[in-house]
Design a protein around this motif. Structure first.
Motif, PDB file in Angstrom:
ATOM      1  N   GLN A 158     -12.917 -50.624  51.948  1.00 23.24           N
ATOM      2  CA  GLN A 158     -13.191 -49.533  53.025  1.00 23.24           C
ATOM      3  C   GLN A 158     -14.498 -49.511  53.314  1.00 23.24           C
ATOM      4  OE1 GLN A 158     -11.469 -45.923  51.896  1.00 23.24           O
ATOM      5  NE2 GLN A 158      -9.456 -46.436  51.845  1.00 23.24           N
ATOM      6  N   LEU A 159     -14.943 -49.627  54.501  1.00 22.23           N
ATOM      7  CA  LEU A 159     -16.534 -49.739  54.403  1.00 22.23           C
ATOM      8  C   LEU A 159     -16.912 -48.831  55.899  1.00 22.23           C
ATOM      9  CD1 LEU A 159     -16.844 -53.872  54.781  1.00 22.23           C
ATOM     10  CD2 LEU A 159     -17.328 -52.158  52.894  1.00 22.23           C
ATOM     11  N   ASP A 160     -17.958 -48.085  55.792  1.00 19.53           N
ATOM     12  CA  ASP A 160     -18.329 -47.105  56.665  1.00 19.53           C
ATOM     13  C   ASP A 160     -19.014 -47.928  57.594  1.00 19.53           C
ATOM     14  OD1 ASP A 160     -20.859 -47.471  55.765  1.00 19.53           O
ATOM     15  OD2 ASP A 160     -20.973 -45.596  54.743  1.00 19.53           O
ATOM     16  N   ASP A 161     -19.536 -47.393  58.933  1.00 22.46           N
ATOM     17  CA  ASP A 161     -20.372 -47.938  59.837  1.00 22.46           C
ATOM     18  C   ASP A 161     -21.532 -48.579  59.522  1.00 22.46           C
ATOM     19  OD1 ASP A 161     -21.399 -45.647  59.547  1.00 22.46           O
ATOM     20  OD2 ASP A 161     -21.972 -45.336  61.475  1.00 22.46           O
ATOM     21  N   LYS A 162     -22.150 -48.193  58.221  1.00 18.72           N
ATOM     22  CA  LYS A 162     -23.450 -49.022  57.946  1.00 18.72           C
ATOM     23  C   LYS A 162     -23.193 -50.009  56.931  1.00 18.72           C
ATOM     24  CE  LYS A 162     -26.165 -45.274  58.781  1.00 18.72           C
ATOM     25  NZ  LYS A 162     -27.312 -44.142  58.223  1.00 18.72           N
ATOM     26  N   LEU A 163     -21.835 -50.353  56.605  1.00 18.24           N
ATOM     27  CA  LEU A 163     -21.148 -51.466  55.566  1.00 18.24           C
ATOM     28  C   LEU A 163     -21.520 -51.053  54.182  1.00 18.24           C
ATOM     29  CD1 LEU A 163     -22.221 -54.394  57.628  1.00 18.24           C
ATOM     30  CD2 LEU A 163     -19.841 -53.441  57.515  1.00 18.24           C
ATOM     31  N   ASN A 164     -21.318 -49.739  53.889  1.00 14.05           N
ATOM     32  CA  ASN A 164     -21.464 -49.096  52.326  1.00 14.05           C
ATOM     33  C   ASN A 164     -19.714 -49.212  52.129  1.00 14.05           C
ATOM     34  OD1 ASN A 164     -24.170 -48.884  52.427  1.00 14.05           O
ATOM     35  ND2 ASN A 164     -24.039 -47.128  53.390  1.00 14.05           N
ATOM     36  N   PHE A 165     -19.653 -49.147  50.874  1.00 19.43           N
ATOM     37  CA  PHE A 165     -18.248 -49.155  50.445  1.00 19.43           C
ATOM     38  C   PHE A 165     -17.893 -47.551  50.223  1.00 19.43           C
ATOM     39  CE2 PHE A 165     -19.376 -52.705  47.774  1.00 19.43           C
ATOM     40  CZ  PHE A 165     -18.504 -53.711  48.208  1.00 19.43           C
ATOM     41  N   VAL A 166     -16.805 -47.401  50.949  1.00 21.31           N
ATOM     42  CA  VAL A 166     -16.135 -45.893  50.918  1.00 21.31           C
ATOM     43  C   VAL A 166     -15.391 -45.543  49.620  1.00 21.31           C
ATOM     44  CG1 VAL A 166     -14.826 -44.187  52.102  1.00 21.31           C
ATOM     45  CG2 VAL A 166     -16.148 -45.816  53.243  1.00 21.31           C
ATOM     46  N   GLU A 167     -15.999 -44.824  48.955  1.00 20.95           N
ATOM     47  CA  GLU A 167     -15.288 -44.303  47.647  1.00 20.95           C
ATOM     48  C   GLU A 167     -15.053 -42.767  47.745  1.00 20.95           C
ATOM     49  OE1 GLU A 167     -17.124 -47.539  44.336  1.00 20.95           O
ATOM     50  OE2 GLU A 167     -17.979 -45.667  44.649  1.00 20.95           O
ATOM     51  N   GLU A 168     -13.768 -42.436  47.655  1.00 21.96           N
ATOM     52  CA  GLU A 168     -13.316 -41.052  47.666  1.00 21.96           C
ATOM     53  C   GLU A 168     -13.206 -40.450  46.303  1.00 21.96           C
ATOM     54  OE1 GLU A 168     -12.688 -39.147  50.246  1.00 21.96           O
ATOM     55  OE2 GLU A 168     -13.510 -40.961  51.635  1.00 21.96           O
ATOM     56  N   PRO A 169     -13.489 -39.269  46.019  1.00 21.56           N
ATOM     57  CA  PRO A 169     -13.040 -38.617  44.687  1.00 21.56           C
ATOM     58  C   PRO A 169     -11.598 -38.434  44.510  1.00 21.56           C
ATOM     59  CG  PRO A 169     -13.783 -37.077  46.112  1.00 21.56           C
ATOM     60  CD  PRO A 169     -13.925 -38.234  46.752  1.00 21.56           C
ATOM     61  N   VAL A 170     -11.151 -38.894  43.487  1.00 23.38           N
ATOM     62  CA  VAL A 170      -9.537 -38.672  43.089  1.00 23.38           C
ATOM     63  C   VAL A 170      -9.445 -37.377  42.466  1.00 23.38           C
ATOM     64  CG1 VAL A 170      -7.779 -39.897  41.865  1.00 23.38           C
ATOM     65  CG2 VAL A 170      -9.455 -41.108  42.690  1.00 23.38           C
ATOM     66  N   GLU A 171     -10.156 -36.865  41.239  1.00 28.77           N
ATOM     67  CA  GLU A 171      -9.895 -35.788  40.869  1.00 28.77           C
ATOM     68  C   GLU A 171     -11.126 -35.102  39.865  1.00 28.77           C
ATOM     69  OE1 GLU A 171      -6.920 -35.923  37.371  1.00 28.77           O
ATOM     70  OE2 GLU A 171      -7.740 -37.968  37.021  1.00 28.77           O
ATOM     71  N   VAL A 172     -10.919 -33.884  39.743  1.00 30.91           N
ATOM     72  CA  VAL A 172     -11.954 -32.990  39.016  1.00 30.91           C
ATOM     73  C   VAL A 172     -11.445 -33.048  37.319  1.00 30.91           C
ATOM     74  CG1 VAL A 172     -13.184 -31.006  38.407  1.00 30.91           C
ATOM     75  CG2 VAL A 172     -12.627 -31.693  40.791  1.00 30.91           C
ATOM     76  N   MET A 173     -12.400 -33.796  36.869  1.00 29.31           N
ATOM     77  CA  MET A 173     -12.045 -33.985  35.183  1.00 29.31           C
ATOM     78  C   MET A 173     -12.434 -32.923  34.192  1.00 29.31           C
ATOM     79  SD  MET A 173     -10.566 -36.883  35.460  1.00 29.31           S
ATOM     80  CE  MET A 173     -10.266 -37.405  33.861  1.00 29.31           C
ATOM     81  N   ASP A 174     -13.708 -32.229  34.521  1.00 31.71           N
ATOM     82  CA  ASP A 174     -14.138 -31.196  33.749  1.00 31.71           C
ATOM     83  C   ASP A 174     -15.057 -30.459  34.757  1.00 31.71           C
ATOM     84  OD1 ASP A 174     -14.773 -29.881  31.330  1.00 31.71           O
ATOM     85  OD2 ASP A 174     -15.858 -31.541  30.503  1.00 31.71           O
ATOM     86  N   ARG A 175     -15.657 -29.138  34.006  1.00 31.10           N
ATOM     87  CA  ARG A 175     -16.265 -28.424  34.671  1.00 31.10           C
ATOM     88  C   ARG A 175     -17.437 -27.811  33.669  1.00 31.10           C
ATOM     89  NH1 ARG A 175     -13.321 -24.133  38.218  1.00 31.10           N
ATOM     90  NH2 ARG A 175     -14.447 -24.731  39.960  1.00 31.10           N
ATOM     91  N   GLU A 176     -18.678 -27.650  34.051  1.00 32.20           N
ATOM     92  CA  GLU A 176     -19.642 -27.067  33.152  1.00 32.20           C
ATOM     93  C   GLU A 176     -20.584 -26.094  34.153  1.00 32.20           C
ATOM     94  OE1 GLU A 176     -21.898 -29.821  30.875  1.00 32.20           O
ATOM     95  OE2 GLU A 176     -20.083 -30.457  29.899  1.00 32.20           O
ATOM     96  N   ILE A 177     -21.409 -25.378  33.364  1.00 29.92           N
ATOM     97  CA  ILE A 177     -22.561 -24.686  33.859  1.00 29.92           C
ATOM     98  C   ILE A 177     -23.927 -25.190  33.546  1.00 29.92           C
ATOM     99  CG2 ILE A 177     -23.465 -22.537  34.408  1.00 29.92           C
ATOM    100  CD1 ILE A 177     -21.135 -22.600  35.774  1.00 29.92           C
ATOM    101  N   LYS A 178     -24.501 -25.849  34.509  1.00 25.93           N
ATOM    102  CA  LYS A 178     -25.918 -26.498  34.175  1.00 25.93           C
ATOM    103  C   LYS A 178     -26.939 -25.140  34.126  1.00 25.93           C
ATOM    104  CE  LYS A 178     -28.977 -30.144  34.198  1.00 25.93           C
ATOM    105  NZ  LYS A 178     -28.788 -30.887  33.357  1.00 25.93           N
ATOM    106  N   GLN A 179     -27.422 -24.938  32.995  1.00 26.83           N
ATOM    107  CA  GLN A 179     -28.552 -23.613  32.865  1.00 26.83           C
ATOM    108  C   GLN A 179     -29.925 -24.279  32.877  1.00 26.83           C
ATOM    109  OE1 GLN A 179     -27.688 -20.445  32.085  1.00 26.83           O
ATOM    110  NE2 GLN A 179     -29.749 -20.037  32.800  1.00 26.83           N
TER     111      GLN A 179
END
Length: 122
Positions: A40-61
């Motif tokens: 899958q390529l966008d109009d600038k011929l970059n690969f289109v990668e989609e997120p599949v799932e959220v694996m973890d969550r944190e708070i950056k202090q």
């Protein structure tokens, strides 16, 4: 000396002539070949990668602020890829990911503080 490539219609906007000084030796690994129909390529011929799932969550202090970040698994053609991203940015671009998340899969800050643990190290 230059080489002219015959490119598929999908990537026909790429300049098809390369000077020999731009080419490098490549030892092909057949297991890494990706069929054109799967790309899958966008109009600038970059690969289109989609997120599949959220694996973890944190708070950056930081010094004076806290930023929620999430670990995202992407459907990368280069193999499994995980990155830490700002939660607000991913939520704005891909809200469907957050409808998949169940309350039991990710601990909330309130759950952790009720148990007496440190939010960054539950």
């Amino acid at each position: 000396m230059a080489y002219r490539l015959e490119l598929p219609e999908k990537v026909s906007s790429i300049h098809n002539t390369f000077h020999i000084s731009n080419l490098k030796k490549c030892l092909s690994d057949e297991s890494l070949v990706i069929p054109m129909k799967e790309l899958q390529l966008d109009d600038k011929l970059n690969f289109v990668e989609e997120p599949v799932e959220v694996m973890d969550r944190e708070i950056k202090q930081l010094k004076q602020s806290r930023i929620p970040i999430i670990k995202v698994r992407w459907n990368s053609k280069r193999g499994p890829e995980f990155t830490w991203e700002r939660e607000d940015e991913i939520h704005a671009k891909y809200p469907h990911l957050f409808s998949i998340i169940t309350s039991s899969s990710i601990k909330s800050r309130d759950e952790i503080s009720v148990r007496g643990g440190d939010y960054n190290n539950p």
